[in-house]
Design a protein around this motif. Structure first.
Motif, PDB file in Angstrom:
ATOM      1  N   UNK A   1     -85.128 -60.242  35.903  1.00  0.00           N
ATOM      2  CA  UNK A   1     -85.063 -59.670  37.243  1.00  0.00           C
ATOM      3  C   UNK A   1     -83.832 -60.176  37.964  1.00  0.00           C
ATOM      4  N   UNK A   2     -82.984 -59.234  38.371  1.00  0.00           N
ATOM      5  CA  UNK A   2     -81.770 -59.550  39.108  1.00  0.00           C
ATOM      6  C   UNK A   2     -81.910 -59.022  40.527  1.00  0.00           C
ATOM      7  N   UNK A   3     -81.765 -59.880  41.515  1.00  0.00           N
ATOM      8  CA  UNK A   3     -81.727 -59.438  42.911  1.00  0.00           C
ATOM      9  C   UNK A   3     -80.281 -59.059  43.183  1.00  0.00           C
ATOM     10  N   UNK A   4     -80.047 -57.786  43.525  1.00  0.00           N
ATOM     11  CA  UNK A   4     -78.704 -57.247  43.691  1.00  0.00           C
ATOM     12  C   UNK A   4     -78.523 -56.752  45.124  1.00  0.00           C
ATOM     13  N   UNK A   5     -77.340 -57.023  45.661  1.00  0.00           N
ATOM     14  CA  UNK A   5     -77.031 -56.622  47.029  1.00  0.00           C
ATOM     15  C   UNK A   5     -75.709 -55.865  47.039  1.00  0.00           C
ATOM     16  N   UNK A   6     -75.656 -54.805  47.849  1.00  0.00           N
ATOM     17  CA  UNK A   6     -74.387 -54.149  48.131  1.00  0.00           C
ATOM     18  C   UNK A   6     -74.285 -53.978  49.643  1.00  0.00           C
ATOM     19  N   UNK A   7     -73.302 -53.250  50.098  1.00  0.00           N
ATOM     20  CA  UNK A   7     -73.082 -53.108  51.543  1.00  0.00           C
ATOM     21  C   UNK A   7     -74.209 -52.364  52.249  1.00  0.00           C
ATOM     22  N   UNK A   8     -75.051 -51.649  51.496  1.00  0.00           N
ATOM     23  CA  UNK A   8     -76.102 -50.832  52.109  1.00  0.00           C
ATOM     24  C   UNK A   8     -77.497 -51.445  52.037  1.00  0.00           C
ATOM     25  N   UNK A   9     -77.681 -52.454  51.204  1.00  0.00           N
ATOM     26  CA  UNK A   9     -79.018 -53.029  51.080  1.00  0.00           C
ATOM     27  C   UNK A   9     -79.185 -53.885  49.841  1.00  0.00           C
ATOM     28  N   UNK A  10     -80.454 -54.156  49.530  1.00  0.00           N
ATOM     29  CA  UNK A  10     -80.794 -55.030  48.425  1.00  0.00           C
ATOM     30  C   UNK A  10     -81.901 -54.389  47.585  1.00  0.00           C
ATOM     31  N   UNK A  11     -81.904 -54.700  46.294  1.00  0.00           N
ATOM     32  CA  UNK A  11     -82.958 -54.225  45.395  1.00  0.00           C
ATOM     33  C   UNK A  11     -83.046 -55.163  44.205  1.00  0.00           C
ATOM     34  N   UNK A  12     -84.154 -55.089  43.515  1.00  0.00           N
ATOM     35  CA  UNK A  12     -84.326 -55.841  42.281  1.00  0.00           C
ATOM     36  C   UNK A  12     -84.051 -54.897  41.120  1.00  0.00           C
ATOM     37  N   UNK A  13     -83.146 -55.306  40.240  1.00  0.00           N
ATOM     38  CA  UNK A  13     -82.848 -54.552  39.031  1.00  0.00           C
ATOM     39  C   UNK A  13     -83.485 -55.322  37.885  1.00  0.00           C
ATOM     40  N   UNK A  14     -84.261 -54.657  37.074  1.00  0.00           N
ATOM     41  CA  UNK A  14     -84.917 -55.323  35.949  1.00  0.00           C
ATOM     42  C   UNK A  14     -84.194 -54.905  34.677  1.00  0.00           C
ATOM     43  N   UNK A  15     -83.608 -55.889  34.041  1.00  0.00           N
ATOM     44  CA  UNK A  15     -82.806 -55.667  32.848  1.00  0.00           C
ATOM     45  C   UNK A  15     -83.665 -55.929  31.619  1.00  0.00           C
TER      46      UNK A  15
END
Length: 167
Positions: free
Chosen positions: A93-107
């Motif tokens: 589980x990777x917590x990822x952030x960009x300029x618009x928000x955050x989400x968890x990406x599951x690799x």
């Protein structure tokens, strides 16, 4: 269309295909019509959860789904039978952030193995300290800001978080 007939694209082109922000991807109404849509998303890894959620699971060799303990053996609910030769697979589980928000990406397994350059089974044979440092080192140094290719995406939305399963 079979892969051999699809036009070849460079890695640079592939990394910009159907580029979306996290916020835009969250707004997509996922259904059977767009489940195969490929999105790319550029973001920064802000956390790698390998303690709370773990970093691997034990799967059925036949269907690749998670197996559960049942009495004295492992059971696959999907196949509805005993899992004779279960296989460990990555689930990071990777917590990822960009300029618009955050989400968890599951690799999952194959993508994680490409990045870590070691199989789940081989990493399990290392000490706990080596495991944690290997996973965190690779993702923090080499993939701190990265482009994520989301295909065959399952979007999980709950009041607490949004997750994308990357396969």
């Amino acid at each position: 269309m079979p892969k051999q007939f699809k036009p070849q694209v460079s890695i640079e082109e592939e990394m910009s295909i159907n580029r979306r922000t996290i916020s835009e991807i969250k707004k997509v109404m996922w259904d059977s019509d767009n489940k195969e849509t490929i999105f790319t998303c550029e973001g920064k890894i802000i956390n790698i959860d390998i303690d709370r959620s773990g970093w691997y699971f034990i799967s059925c060799k036949v269907c690749r789904k998670k197996v559960n303990s049942k009495d004295e053996f492992l059971w696959c609910d999907n196949c509805n039978k005993k899992a004779c030769f279960p296989i460990p697979r990555y689930r990071i589980q990777l917590k990822v952030k960009d300029s618009s928000g955050m989400a968890t990406f599951i690799l999952f397994d194959s993508e994680a193995e490409k990045l870590l350059n070691i199989s789940t089974k081989d990493l399990l044979n290392k000490s706990i300290e080596v495991r944690k440092s290997k996973i965190k080192l690779v993702f923090n140094i080499y993939y701190f800001t990265s482009v994520y290719n989301l295909k065959n995406v399952t979007f999980v939305r709950s009041p607490m978080k949004s997750s994308f399963l990357c396969k």
